[in-house]
Design a protein around this motif. Structure first.
Motif, PDB file in Angstrom:
ATOM      1  N   THR A   1       0.495   2.829 -14.420  1.00 10.64           N
ATOM      2  CA  THR A   1       1.212   2.533 -16.020  1.00 10.64           C
ATOM      3  C   THR A   1       1.736   3.488 -16.730  1.00 10.64           C
ATOM      4  O   THR A   1       2.625   3.377 -17.157  1.00 10.64           O
TER       5      THR A   1
ATOM      6  N   PRO B   1      -5.636 -10.600  -5.011  1.00 12.07           N
ATOM      7  CA  PRO B   1      -6.298  -9.563  -5.381  1.00 12.07           C
ATOM      8  C   PRO B   1      -7.864  -9.380  -5.177  1.00 12.07           C
ATOM      9  O   PRO B   1      -8.314  -8.462  -4.845  1.00 12.07           O
TER      10      PRO B   1
ATOM     11  N   ALA C   1      -4.650   1.639 -11.773  1.00 14.98           N
ATOM     12  CA  ALA C   1      -3.598   0.781 -12.417  1.00 14.98           C
ATOM     13  C   ALA C   1      -3.103   1.358 -13.775  1.00 14.98           C
ATOM     14  O   ALA C   1      -1.959   1.308 -14.074  1.00 14.98           O
TER      15      ALA C   1
ATOM     16  N   LEU D   1       0.445  -2.367  -0.368  1.00 17.54           N
ATOM     17  CA  LEU D   1      -0.879  -3.140  -0.777  1.00 17.54           C
ATOM     18  C   LEU D   1      -1.861  -1.781  -0.900  1.00 17.54           C
ATOM     19  O   LEU D   1      -2.069  -1.047   0.354  1.00 17.54           O
TER      20      LEU D   1
ATOM     21  N   TYR E   1       6.538  -3.824  -6.654  1.00 18.74           N
ATOM     22  CA  TYR E   1       5.929  -4.636  -5.811  1.00 18.74           C
ATOM     23  C   TYR E   1       4.590  -3.981  -5.228  1.00 18.74           C
ATOM     24  O   TYR E   1       3.563  -4.821  -4.628  1.00 18.74           O
ATOM     25  N   THR E   2       4.026  -2.779  -5.587  1.00 18.88           N
ATOM     26  CA  THR E   2       2.966  -2.081  -5.179  1.00 18.88           C
ATOM     27  C   THR E   2       1.815  -2.763  -5.832  1.00 18.88           C
ATOM     28  O   THR E   2       2.013  -3.018  -7.101  1.00 18.88           O
ATOM     29  N   ARG E   3       0.672  -3.161  -5.198  1.00 14.96           N
ATOM     30  CA  ARG E   3      -0.342  -3.853  -5.902  1.00 14.96           C
ATOM     31  C   ARG E   3      -1.790  -3.300  -5.385  1.00 14.96           C
ATOM     32  O   ARG E   3      -1.550  -2.638  -4.314  1.00 14.96           O
TER      33      ARG E   3
END
Length: 310
Positions: free
Chosen positions: A153, A79, A149, A194, A13-15
Motif C-alpha cells: 500500500t 485468503p 500488505a 498469489l 490482482y496480486t493478493r
C-alpha cells in the motif's frame, strides 16, 4: 532463474493467502530431510513422536525434495481457507490428472493412493503433527501478510518485494526468482501473483506458473527463526489477575502442546485438578484439544496467543 513479467492488471490482482494443505506438504518434506532444516528441529522431534504408529509413508512418497505434483497442493482459492475446504478440492481431482502429474516426476516411484484415501491420511497427519501448533503458525503467517500488505500500500510492488527473500528481486515491471532447477520467462496472464507465506518453506521459495493454476509464490515469513523459541513460562500479572494463578500458569505452560499428565507433572497439581481447569479454559475458547493416539493434547488458541504477545 525464473523471470515473471507484470502488467498493471497483474499488480492490481496480486493478493495474499494462507494454505494449511501446503503446510502439510512442506512439513512432510522437512521431516524427510530434517538434517537440512535445523530451524524446525524442535518441531521435528515432537512431530516424529506424535506420528509414531501412523504410516504416513504413502504421503511422504508423493513429496520429493524438488518438484511436488500440483494436485497435492493447489493454490488456495480464498485468503484464509481451512484444511477441509482445501481437501475438498483435492478429493475432486480426477484420477487421470493424478496419474499424469505423478508420471512426469522421476523421484516418485510408488503408486499413489486414491484421492479419498490420501485426504484421510492428510487429515490424520494434520491432527497429529500440525493442528496443536497451528494457532502459533497461523499468527506468524497472518502477521507477515499484514506487514506486506502495508508495504504494498505504501510503496507499491518494489516495496513489497524488496525484503521478501534474498532469492526474490523486483526490477521495473519484472520479478526475478532464483531457482535451482528452473530457467524461464513467463507472464502472469492478467491473473496477478498469489503470495503464500509458509513456515515450512524455509529457507527457500517455491513457485507455480503452469497454465491452469493461479501463479503463486510461496516464501518464508518474517520471524520464522523465532517460531519454536520458548517464550516466557511465567504468566503476566495482568492475566493472573483475570484468570487466577493456577489457570494463568497452565496457559503459560501450554507454550507448546501438552497433555493433562504432562501439565500435572510440571505444575505439581493433580491430574484431576488440571483436567477441570483445562475443561473450563477450553469452554471459554482459550484452549483447543487434539487427540493424538491415546493422548489428548491441549494447545493455546489464537486468542490466547495474542494475550501472551510481548
Amino acid at each position: 532463474m525464473l523471470e515473471l513479467s507484470f502488467t498493471a492488471a497483474d499488480v492490481a490482482y496480486t493478493r495474499f493467502a494462507l494454505s494449511p494443505l501446503w503446510e502439510v506438504v512442506a512439513s512432510v518434506r522437512v521431516l524427510k530431510s530434517a538434517v537440512t532444516h535445523d530451524l524446525h528441529g524442535r518441531w521435528v522431534v515432537q512431530a516424529r513422536d506424535r506420528l509414531r504408529g501412523f504410516d504416513w509413508r504413502p504421503l511422504g512418497d508423493l513429496v520429493p525434495t524438488r518438484v511436488i505434483p500440483g494436485f497435492l497442493c493447489p493454490p488456495p482459492t480464498s485468503p484464509l481457507p481451512d484444511l477441509d475446504s482445501e481437501l475438498a478440492i483435492l478429493r475432486a481431482t480426477p484420477a487421470e490428472q493424478v496419474a499424469r502429474e505423478v508420471a512426469v516426476i522421476p523421484e516418485i516411484t510408488s503408486v499413489p493412493p486414491e484421492v479419498d484415501a490420501l485426504a484421510e491420511m492428510i487429515e490424520e497427519y494434520w491432527d497429529r503433527a500440525l493442528a496443536p501448533f497451528w494457532p502459533r503458525i497461523q499468527r506468524l503467517l497472518e502477521a507477515d501478510v499484514q506487514y506486506r500488505a502495508r508495504r504494498l500500500t505504501m510503496g507499491g510492488a518494489s516495496a513489497l518485494f524488496a525484503d521478501l527473500n534474498p532469492a526474490v528481486r523486483w526490477r521495473e515491471d519484472r520479478l526475478f526468482i532464483d531457482h535451482v532447477t528452473l530457467s524461464a520467462r513467463r507472464g502472469l496472464r492478467g491473473k496477478g501473483l498469489l503470495l503464500v507465506p509458509s513456515v515450512f518453506a524455509w529457507p527457500r521459495v517455491s513457485s507455480i506458473t503452469v497454465p491452469g493454476w493461479q501463479p503463486t509464490l510461496r516464501y518464508p515469513p518474517r520471524g520464522v527463526a523465532e517460531l519454536w523459541v520458548d517464550r516466557k513460562v511465567t504468566p503476566p500479572q495482568a492475566l493472573v489477575g483475570v484468570f487466577g494463578t493456577t489457570r494463568a500458569r497452565l496457559l503459560a505452560e501450554l507454550d507448546n502442546p501438552a497433555s493433562t499428565t504432562d501439565l500435572a507433572r510440571r505444575t505439581g497439581l493433580t491430574a484431576g485438578g488440571v483436567s477441570q481447569h483445562l475443561t473450563a479454559l477450553k469452554a471459554a475458547g482459550l484452549l483447543s484439544a487434539h487427540r493424538v493416539g491415546r493422548q489428548v493434547l491441549y494447545s493455546r488458541t489464537a486468542v490466547t496467543e495474542e494475550l501472551f504477545r510481548t
